[in-house]
Design an enzyme around this catalytic site. Structure first.
Site, mmCIF file in Angstrom:
data_model
loop_
_atom_site.group_PDB
_atom_site.id
_atom_site.type_symbol
_atom_site.label_atom_id
_atom_site.label_comp_id
_atom_site.label_asym_id
_atom_site.label_seq_id
_atom_site.Cartn_x
_atom_site.Cartn_y
_atom_site.Cartn_z
ATOM 1 N N ASN A 126 19.493 -22.901 -69.079
ATOM 2 C CA ASN A 126 18.374 -22.754 -70.030
ATOM 3 C C ASN A 126 18.898 -22.527 -71.445
ATOM 4 O OD1 ASN A 126 15.528 -22.821 -68.913
ATOM 5 N ND2 ASN A 126 16.582 -21.599 -67.355
ATOM 6 N N ARG B 138 21.252 2.761 -68.329
ATOM 7 C CA ARG B 138 20.778 1.593 -69.089
ATOM 8 C C ARG B 138 20.812 1.837 -70.591
ATOM 9 N NH1 ARG B 138 15.365 -0.748 -67.256
ATOM 10 N NH2 ARG B 138 14.743 1.333 -66.670
ATOM 11 N N ASN C 279 11.093 -14.468 -72.871
ATOM 12 C CA ASN C 279 11.782 -14.559 -71.578
ATOM 13 C C ASN C 279 11.233 -15.751 -70.823
ATOM 14 O OD1 ASN C 279 13.347 -13.741 -69.265
ATOM 15 N ND2 ASN C 279 11.478 -12.926 -68.353
ATOM 16 N N HIS D 241 10.616 -17.096 -66.950
ATOM 17 C CA HIS D 241 10.533 -16.544 -65.599
ATOM 18 C C HIS D 241 10.124 -17.667 -64.647
ATOM 19 C CE1 HIS D 241 10.083 -13.567 -62.489
ATOM 20 N NE2 HIS D 241 8.934 -14.130 -62.162
ATOM 21 N N SER E 113 7.168 -19.840 -66.435
ATOM 22 C CA SER E 113 6.417 -19.289 -67.571
ATOM 23 C C SER E 113 7.392 -18.794 -68.622
ATOM 24 C CB SER E 113 5.577 -18.082 -67.127
ATOM 25 O OG SER E 113 4.758 -18.385 -66.026
ATOM 26 N N ASP F 177 8.415 -8.681 -66.658
ATOM 27 C CA ASP F 177 7.797 -10.005 -66.507
ATOM 28 C C ASP F 177 6.314 -9.990 -66.879
ATOM 29 O OD1 ASP F 177 10.251 -10.975 -65.669
ATOM 30 O OD2 ASP F 177 9.834 -10.572 -63.570
ATOM 31 N N GLU G 19 11.808 -25.854 -66.537
ATOM 32 C CA GLU G 19 12.236 -24.765 -67.433
ATOM 33 C C GLU G 19 12.927 -25.354 -68.660
ATOM 34 O OE1 GLU G 19 14.234 -21.348 -65.688
ATOM 35 O OE2 GLU G 19 13.415 -21.836 -63.730
HETATM 36 C C1 GAR Z 1 16.384 -19.552 -64.264
HETATM 37 O O1 GAR Z 1 15.707 -20.151 -63.180
HETATM 38 C C2 GAR Z 1 15.517 -18.461 -64.876
HETATM 39 O O2 GAR Z 1 14.151 -18.762 -64.890
HETATM 40 C C3 GAR Z 1 15.799 -17.320 -63.940
HETATM 41 O O3 GAR Z 1 17.187 -17.395 -63.687
HETATM 42 C C4 GAR Z 1 17.599 -18.772 -63.778
HETATM 43 C C5 GAR Z 1 18.754 -18.839 -64.745
HETATM 44 O O4 GAR Z 1 19.333 -20.114 -64.758
HETATM 45 N N1 GAR Z 1 15.451 -16.077 -64.546
HETATM 46 C C6 GAR Z 1 14.995 -15.033 -63.867
HETATM 47 O O5 GAR Z 1 14.841 -15.029 -62.663
HETATM 48 C C7 GAR Z 1 14.668 -13.830 -64.717
HETATM 49 N N2 GAR Z 1 14.078 -12.800 -63.946
HETATM 50 P P1 GAR Z 1 20.292 -20.560 -65.954
HETATM 51 O O6 GAR Z 1 21.364 -19.462 -66.111
HETATM 52 O O7 GAR Z 1 20.885 -21.842 -65.480
HETATM 53 O O8 GAR Z 1 19.472 -20.709 -67.178
#
Ligand code: GAR
Length: 198
Positions: free
Chosen positions: A16, A67, A109, A111, A138, A147, A176
């Site tokens: 992404n 955190r 973000n 999701h 989303s 989220d 995405e």
């Molecule tokens: C993506 O599918 C993103 O939507 C998800 O992790 C993946 C990352 O892929 N994010 C979450 O689940 C956030 N809670 P990428 O590193 O190839 O972009």
């Protein structure tokens, strides 16, 4: 024109992030200023560096669940980069309300579900398990609740008979890569009208 500065936070392969970075060219109102990860081994860091983008990593593990202390370190490269917009792109750490409030109204973000359905993890398996006929992804503004926050765009696909969590993840990921750049372009132009795909 002065471009908006975009910092992208990742935890893994960064597909992404790549789609966002590759979209920020030409008349796009924004440019990437930093790719930041909680894992120095994240594959996305090399991809960002290969594109000439400054990178940084802050390993969350030595903080052992503290955190606030982790986020204090995460803030350092961010403060240096002075982003106007922060994009979480597969960033798999939950951020505290304190951290989020610093960037309220300028942190996005992506999701992998049709929010408000399936917040959290394992979204594809849960959508199948729930007997959903539709699924997708989303982009939303980040608020202190996980989220949650105003939805800025969604892409929908049908769940076909025979889809598995893996096949669905692959199909959603393709969307995405279209949705996040479309939302970012609009958002960087000050337009928060949701992007609806296809
Ligand atoms: C993506 O599918 C993103 O939507 C998800 O992790 C993946 C990352 O892929 N994010 C979450 O689940 C956030 N809670 P990428 O590193 O190839 O972009």
């Amino acid at each position: 024109m002065t471009h908006k500065r975009v910092a992208i936070l990742i935890s893994g392969g960064g597909s992404n992030m790549v789609s966002l970075v590759d979209s920020m060219v030409g008349d796009h109102p924004a440019r990437p200023c930093l790719v930041l990860s909680n894992d120095a081994e994240a594959g996305g860091l090399k991809k960002a560096a290969a594109r000439g983008i400054p990178t940084a990593a802050v390993d969350h593990r030595p903080f052992k669940g503290d955190r606030a202390a982790f986020e204090a370190e995460l803030l350092k490269p961010l403060e240096q980069a002075q982003p106007d917009i922060i994009c979480l792109a597969g960033f798999m750490r939950v951020l505290t309300g304190d951290f989020v409030s610093r960037f309220q109204g300028r942190m996005l973000n992506i999701h992998p579900s049709l929010l408000p359905k399936f917040k959290g993890l394992n979204t594809h398996a849960r959508a199948i398990e729930a007997g959903e006929t539709e699924h997708g992804c989303s982009v939303h503004e980040v608020t202190a609740a996980l989220d949650d926050g105003p939805i800025l765009g969604q892409a929908r696909i049908r769940i076909e008979a025979g889809d598995s969590a893996e096949s669905l993840a692959a199909k959603v990921l393709i969307w995405e890569h279209k949705l996040y750049p479309a939302v970012l372009r609009r958002y960087a132009n000050g337009d928060r009208t949701p992007v609806l795909l296809p």
